[in-house]
Scaffold this active site. Structure first.
Site, mmCIF file in Angstrom:
data_model
loop_
_atom_site.group_PDB
_atom_site.id
_atom_site.type_symbol
_atom_site.label_atom_id
_atom_site.label_comp_id
_atom_site.label_asym_id
_atom_site.label_seq_id
_atom_site.Cartn_x
_atom_site.Cartn_y
_atom_site.Cartn_z
ATOM 1 N N ASP A 64 0.953 -1.090 -0.148
ATOM 2 C CA ASP A 64 0.063 -0.224 -0.101
ATOM 3 C C ASP A 64 0.742 1.346 -0.112
ATOM 4 O O ASP A 64 1.562 1.600 1.050
ATOM 5 C CB ASP A 64 -0.987 -0.018 1.319
ATOM 6 C CG ASP A 64 -1.684 1.208 1.372
ATOM 7 O OD1 ASP A 64 -1.616 2.115 0.508
ATOM 8 O OD2 ASP A 64 -2.370 1.258 2.228
ATOM 9 N N ARG A 125 10.081 10.002 -3.217
ATOM 10 C CA ARG A 125 11.023 10.250 -2.017
ATOM 11 C C ARG A 125 12.177 9.337 -1.602
ATOM 12 O O ARG A 125 13.267 9.680 -1.390
ATOM 13 C CB ARG A 125 10.304 10.780 -0.582
ATOM 14 C CG ARG A 125 11.298 11.273 0.372
ATOM 15 C CD ARG A 125 11.882 12.432 0.034
ATOM 16 N NE ARG A 125 12.764 13.066 1.190
ATOM 17 C CZ ARG A 125 14.095 12.408 1.266
ATOM 18 N NH1 ARG A 125 14.522 11.739 0.460
ATOM 19 N NH2 ARG A 125 14.823 13.148 2.249
ATOM 20 N N TYR A 157 -10.518 14.688 -7.529
ATOM 21 C CA TYR A 157 -9.776 13.905 -8.577
ATOM 22 C C TYR A 157 -8.960 14.976 -9.287
ATOM 23 O O TYR A 157 -7.681 14.604 -9.518
ATOM 24 C CB TYR A 157 -10.676 13.130 -9.510
ATOM 25 C CG TYR A 157 -9.737 12.287 -10.468
ATOM 26 C CD1 TYR A 157 -8.948 11.322 -9.776
ATOM 27 C CD2 TYR A 157 -9.883 12.578 -11.753
ATOM 28 C CE1 TYR A 157 -8.049 10.644 -10.999
ATOM 29 C CE2 TYR A 157 -9.185 11.795 -12.649
ATOM 30 C CZ TYR A 157 -8.328 10.890 -12.177
ATOM 31 O OH TYR A 157 -7.351 10.246 -13.029
ATOM 32 N N LYS A 161 -4.752 15.130 -9.368
ATOM 33 C CA LYS A 161 -4.179 14.966 -10.789
ATOM 34 C C LYS A 161 -3.287 16.348 -10.931
ATOM 35 O O LYS A 161 -2.265 16.406 -11.638
ATOM 36 C CB LYS A 161 -4.832 14.578 -11.680
ATOM 37 C CG LYS A 161 -5.648 13.195 -11.860
ATOM 38 C CD LYS A 161 -4.154 12.253 -11.652
ATOM 39 C CE LYS A 161 -4.547 10.708 -11.561
ATOM 40 N NZ LYS A 161 -3.249 9.937 -11.424
ATOM 41 N N VAL A 190 -9.483 6.900 -21.174
ATOM 42 C CA VAL A 190 -8.480 5.511 -21.192
ATOM 43 C C VAL A 190 -9.613 4.427 -20.828
ATOM 44 O O VAL A 190 -9.947 4.519 -19.631
ATOM 45 C CB VAL A 190 -7.298 5.476 -20.654
ATOM 46 C CG1 VAL A 190 -6.522 4.052 -20.932
ATOM 47 C CG2 VAL A 190 -6.464 6.431 -20.930
HETATM 48 C C1 8X3 Z 1 -8.748 10.139 -16.389
HETATM 49 C C2 8X3 Z 1 -9.326 11.003 -17.560
HETATM 50 O O1 8X3 Z 1 -11.276 12.528 -18.026
HETATM 51 O O2 8X3 Z 1 -11.698 10.600 -16.904
HETATM 52 O O3 8X3 Z 1 -7.865 10.626 -15.544
HETATM 53 O O4 8X3 Z 1 -10.627 12.581 -15.733
HETATM 54 S S1 8X3 Z 1 -10.744 11.846 -17.005
#
Ligand code: 8X3
Length: 256
Positions: A64, A125, A157, A161, A190
């Site tokens: 993990d 790290r 999310y 990112k 994707v």
């Molecule tokens: C995946 C692409 O557009 O679903 O990171 O956020 S999206």
């Protein structure tokens, strides 16, 4: 182009999707693999299949990556011949939930922050100092177009990112006087189990995410990861944003 034969590649979240596709493609080039995942049974099966096909050495770890003590133990105790890591692919992570911020599930947020941000940080790290010592290394982060611009119901999310992009940029600056390269890959849609996980197992809703367009595949992304790792050592691909042709941004998608 750099020959990847016998190069050591560390991949997190290697038991499915983009991580698994990267593992297969690096193995095809003769690289040796260190693979980790929380689900060790699935990971061992993936490793066995890759080994059968490409006959390359593979180490597997149940890990993990948000457990910082475990991460440092695994890296500190890597057998000496496995310490010369050529590339670290920070792939583990993903999205959980698709809700307006005000309705968001805080457990989902914690898990996204743990895997996408803390996991990336802890692994990097531990491994980057080894790379600096070896005078060679490449950190390849699997970011997302979600990190380029936010979209509705994706605040957290998109935030994690965006962190992948900012951490990549900062790390690149801090290692600019070393041979280390840092790449942030930012895919759009994707088709993997990404959306099934995001929608907590709701396969029908997940399928609709890719309806009416030709989505990218895990192999499309692995191709780019491999290309980034093979360019000559004086070339650094800092980031790649890649979408299906029918997707222009996180919110603009053409469906037939
Ligand atoms: C995946 C692409 O557009 O679903 O990171 O956020 S999206």
């Amino acid at each position: 182009m750099t020959n990847l034969k016998n190069k050591i590649i560390f991949i997190s979240g290697a038991n499915s999707g983009i991580g698994k596709a990267c593992a297969e493609q690096f193995a095809k080039k003769g690289a040796k693999l260190i693979l980790c995942s929380r689900n060790i049974d699935k990971l061992i099966k993936v490793a066995e299949k890759i080994n059968e096909k490409y006959d390359t050495e593979i180490l597997t770890y149940q890990l993990d990556i948000s457990d910082r003590d475990k991460v440092s133990i695994v890296i500190d105790e890597l057998p000496k011949k496995w310490q010369k890591i050529y590339a670290l692919v920070n792939n583990a992570g993903g999205a959980l939930g698709f809700d307006k911020f005000q309705d968001g599930n805080i457990d989902d947020w914690d898990e996204m922050i743990d895997s996408n941000v803390k996991g990336l940080l802890y692994l990097s790290r531990s491994i980057v100092p080894l790379m600096i010592k070896n005078k060679n290394g490449h950190v390849i982060n699997i970011g997302s177009i979600a990190g380029v611009a936010a979209y509705p119901k994706g605040a957290v999310y998109c935030g994690v990112k965006a962190a992948s992009k900012a951490i990549s940029d900062g790390l690149r600056m801090d290692t600019v006087d070393t041979p280390i390269r840092v790449t942030n890959i930012q895919p759009g849609l994707v088709e993997t189990n990404f959306s099934i996980v995001r929608f907590h197992g709701d396969k029908k809703t997940a399928k609709n995410v890719y309806k009416g367009l030709k989505a990218l595949t895990a192999d499309d992304i692995a191709d780019i990861v491999l290309y980034s790792a093979q360019v000559p050592s004086h070339v650094q691909i800092t980031e790649v944003t890649v979408t299906p042709t029918a997707q222009a941004s996180g919110t603009v998608v053409h469906r037939k």
